[in-house]
Design a protein around this motif. Sequence first.
Motif, PDB file in Angstrom:
ATOM      1  N   TRP A   1       0.292   4.984  -1.945  1.00 34.60           N
ATOM      2  CA  TRP A   1       0.287   6.267  -1.255  1.00 34.60           C
ATOM      3  C   TRP A   1       1.411   7.159  -1.756  1.00 34.60           C
ATOM      4  O   TRP A   1       1.213   8.356  -1.996  1.00 34.60           O
ATOM      5  CB  TRP A   1       0.403   6.067   0.260  1.00 34.60           C
ATOM      6  CG  TRP A   1      -0.886   5.655   0.870  1.00 34.60           C
ATOM      7  CD1 TRP A   1      -1.287   4.383   1.189  1.00 34.60           C
ATOM      8  CD2 TRP A   1      -1.964   6.514   1.232  1.00 34.60           C
ATOM      9  NE1 TRP A   1      -2.547   4.405   1.727  1.00 34.60           N
ATOM     10  CE2 TRP A   1      -2.990   5.697   1.769  1.00 34.60           C
ATOM     11  CE3 TRP A   1      -2.168   7.894   1.156  1.00 34.60           C
ATOM     12  CZ2 TRP A   1      -4.188   6.222   2.225  1.00 34.60           C
ATOM     13  CZ3 TRP A   1      -3.368   8.404   1.624  1.00 34.60           C
ATOM     14  CH2 TRP A   1      -4.358   7.570   2.142  1.00 34.60           C
TER      15      TRP A   1
ATOM     16  N   TRP B   1       2.536  13.038   6.916  1.00 36.51           N
ATOM     17  CA  TRP B   1       1.187  12.484   7.096  1.00 36.51           C
ATOM     18  C   TRP B   1       1.093  11.075   6.523  1.00 36.51           C
ATOM     19  O   TRP B   1       0.534  10.184   7.161  1.00 36.51           O
ATOM     20  CB  TRP B   1       0.159  13.396   6.433  1.00 36.51           C
ATOM     21  CG  TRP B   1      -1.235  12.914   6.672  1.00 36.51           C
ATOM     22  CD1 TRP B   1      -2.022  13.171   7.769  1.00 36.51           C
ATOM     23  CD2 TRP B   1      -2.011  12.061   5.817  1.00 36.51           C
ATOM     24  NE1 TRP B   1      -3.232  12.541   7.649  1.00 36.51           N
ATOM     25  CE2 TRP B   1      -3.255  11.846   6.453  1.00 36.51           C
ATOM     26  CE3 TRP B   1      -1.778  11.466   4.587  1.00 36.51           C
ATOM     27  CZ2 TRP B   1      -4.254  11.062   5.899  1.00 36.51           C
ATOM     28  CZ3 TRP B   1      -2.776  10.677   4.036  1.00 36.51           C
ATOM     29  CH2 TRP B   1      -3.999  10.481   4.682  1.00 36.51           C
ATOM     30  N   ILE B   2       1.654  10.848   5.317  1.00 42.40           N
ATOM     31  CA  ILE B   2       1.521   9.496   4.752  1.00 42.40           C
ATOM     32  C   ILE B   2       2.369   8.483   5.514  1.00 42.40           C
ATOM     33  O   ILE B   2       2.024   7.312   5.555  1.00 42.40           O
ATOM     34  CB  ILE B   2       1.781   9.415   3.222  1.00 42.40           C
ATOM     35  CG1 ILE B   2       3.214   9.742   2.862  1.00 42.40           C
ATOM     36  CG2 ILE B   2       0.802  10.254   2.449  1.00 42.40           C
ATOM     37  CD1 ILE B   2       3.566   9.362   1.432  1.00 42.40           C
ATOM     38  N   GLN B   3       3.451   8.946   6.142  1.00 43.97           N
ATOM     39  CA  GLN B   3       4.196   8.006   6.984  1.00 43.97           C
ATOM     40  C   GLN B   3       3.351   7.591   8.176  1.00 43.97           C
ATOM     41  O   GLN B   3       3.280   6.411   8.522  1.00 43.97           O
ATOM     42  CB  GLN B   3       5.520   8.594   7.471  1.00 43.97           C
ATOM     43  CG  GLN B   3       6.218   7.609   8.424  1.00 43.97           C
ATOM     44  CD  GLN B   3       7.579   8.023   8.853  1.00 43.97           C
ATOM     45  OE1 GLN B   3       8.285   8.690   8.117  1.00 43.97           O
ATOM     46  NE2 GLN B   3       7.970   7.619  10.043  1.00 43.97           N
ATOM     47  N   GLU B   4       2.710   8.571   8.812  1.00 42.36           N
ATOM     48  CA  GLU B   4       1.867   8.242   9.965  1.00 42.36           C
ATOM     49  C   GLU B   4       0.687   7.363   9.550  1.00 42.36           C
ATOM     50  O   GLU B   4       0.304   6.444  10.263  1.00 42.36           O
ATOM     51  CB  GLU B   4       1.376   9.524  10.632  1.00 42.36           C
ATOM     52  CG  GLU B   4       2.495  10.257  11.361  1.00 42.36           C
ATOM     53  CD  GLU B   4       2.059  11.582  11.950  1.00 42.36           C
ATOM     54  OE1 GLU B   4       0.847  11.916  11.869  1.00 42.36           O
ATOM     55  OE2 GLU B   4       2.929  12.294  12.477  1.00 42.36           O
ATOM     56  N   HIS B   5       0.129   7.640   8.390  1.00 40.34           N
ATOM     57  CA  HIS B   5      -1.035   6.888   7.917  1.00 40.34           C
ATOM     58  C   HIS B   5      -0.669   5.450   7.549  1.00 40.34           C
ATOM     59  O   HIS B   5      -1.411   4.512   7.874  1.00 40.34           O
ATOM     60  CB  HIS B   5      -1.673   7.592   6.723  1.00 40.34           C
ATOM     61  CG  HIS B   5      -2.901   6.917   6.229  1.00 40.34           C
ATOM     62  ND1 HIS B   5      -4.115   7.024   6.880  1.00 40.34           N
ATOM     63  CD2 HIS B   5      -3.119   6.109   5.163  1.00 40.34           C
ATOM     64  CE1 HIS B   5      -5.015   6.307   6.222  1.00 40.34           C
ATOM     65  NE2 HIS B   5      -4.432   5.745   5.176  1.00 40.34           N
ATOM     66  N   THR B   6       0.452   5.261   6.871  1.00 38.44           N
ATOM     67  CA  THR B   6       0.830   3.917   6.412  1.00 38.44           C
ATOM     68  C   THR B   6       1.645   3.153   7.443  1.00 38.44           C
ATOM     69  O   THR B   6       1.732   1.927   7.390  1.00 38.44           O
ATOM     70  CB  THR B   6       1.655   3.985   5.109  1.00 38.44           C
ATOM     71  OG1 THR B   6       2.867   4.720   5.345  1.00 38.44           O
ATOM     72  CG2 THR B   6       0.856   4.627   3.992  1.00 38.44           C
ATOM     73  N   GLY B   7       2.285   3.869   8.364  1.00 39.28           N
ATOM     74  CA  GLY B   7       3.103   3.214   9.374  1.00 39.28           C
ATOM     75  C   GLY B   7       4.469   2.762   8.876  1.00 39.28           C
ATOM     76  O   GLY B   7       5.142   1.974   9.541  1.00 39.28           O
TER      77      GLY B   7
ATOM     78  N   ARG C   1      11.778  12.249   8.418  1.00 43.93           N
ATOM     79  CA  ARG C   1      10.630  11.437   8.829  1.00 43.93           C
ATOM     80  C   ARG C   1      11.033  10.378   9.846  1.00 43.93           C
ATOM     81  O   ARG C   1      10.290  10.064  10.758  1.00 43.93           O
ATOM     82  CB  ARG C   1       9.985  10.768   7.602  1.00 43.93           C
ATOM     83  CG  ARG C   1       8.664  11.334   7.185  1.00 43.93           C
ATOM     84  CD  ARG C   1       8.577  12.819   7.007  1.00 43.93           C
ATOM     85  NE  ARG C   1       9.382  13.346   5.934  1.00 43.93           N
ATOM     86  CZ  ARG C   1       9.560  14.638   5.711  1.00 43.93           C
ATOM     87  NH1 ARG C   1       8.980  15.530   6.476  1.00 43.93           N
ATOM     88  NH2 ARG C   1      10.321  15.062   4.725  1.00 43.93           N
TER      89      ARG C   1
ATOM     90  N   SER D   1       2.925  16.680   4.033  1.00 40.43           N
ATOM     91  CA  SER D   1       2.251  15.563   3.361  1.00 40.43           C
ATOM     92  C   SER D   1       3.049  14.275   3.496  1.00 40.43           C
ATOM     93  O   SER D   1       2.486  13.199   3.711  1.00 40.43           O
ATOM     94  CB  SER D   1       2.047  15.875   1.874  1.00 40.43           C
ATOM     95  OG  SER D   1       1.292  17.041   1.712  1.00 40.43           O
TER      96      SER D   1
ATOM     97  N   ASP E   1       0.814  -1.216   0.000  1.00 38.64           N
ATOM     98  CA  ASP E   1       0.000   0.000   0.000  1.00 38.64           C
ATOM     99  C   ASP E   1       0.850   1.271   0.000  1.00 38.64           C
ATOM    100  O   ASP E   1       0.443   2.297  -0.535  1.00 38.64           O
ATOM    101  CB  ASP E   1      -0.937   0.040   1.210  1.00 38.64           C
ATOM    102  CG  ASP E   1      -2.128  -0.879   1.030  1.00 38.64           C
ATOM    103  OD1 ASP E   1      -2.291  -1.439  -0.077  1.00 38.64           O
ATOM    104  OD2 ASP E   1      -2.890  -1.029   1.999  1.00 38.64           O
TER     105      ASP E   1
END
Length: 199
Positions: free
Chosen positions: A65, A165-171, A123, A162, A61
């Motif tokens: 992203w 954010w996608i690091q936090e969202h995808t882990g 990050r 951004s 995923d």
Amino acid sequence: MKKFNIRNVKVRKVDIGQLDDRLLLINLYLTQLITFIIGFLWVIFQGRSVINLFRFNDSLDFLYWGAGLAALIVLFEIAVSRWVPEQAMDDGGVNEKMFKKRPIWHIVVICLIVSICEELLFRGAIQYAVGAYWTSILFAAIHVRYLKHWIPTGMVFGISYSLGWIQEHTGTIWAPIAAHFAFDLIMGLIIRFRKEAER
């Protein structure tokens, strides 16, 4: 033996036009090495494992992203460049000098190294310590060549936020690495082939 005196060290501003290609590349690779070492050590001092940070998830995923965010950033960058005067987006000619005559394989290598090194520090280490907002302020400040103009500075902040954010969202750190790599690669290739078409 002569004693070293810090007051005798003179710092002068160098225009990008004064740098030859070899010196530009040395500067790029040296700063990325320093960025990687600082990020690596900072993660270790936080009591975390760099190996675990770079471990792949079972899901791919993060690629979707990363590619999606990169596509949005490229579209936004192209739209802004159509309506904003070139002077307001000026980075001092660094990107043009870096990419305009570079072979494609070398553009890929540069973008890969930059995305891994910068994302490890920003990050992987800094965001873990202070969060995405303050990391993005620091990320924008580090890209000093954009600070003369508020539009590119704001864009760098937004891109950084951004990525956080996608690091936090995808882990996984691989999502911002993929986005950073794809964005830099696409923009580098645009500069390379645009300049080639203009010749």
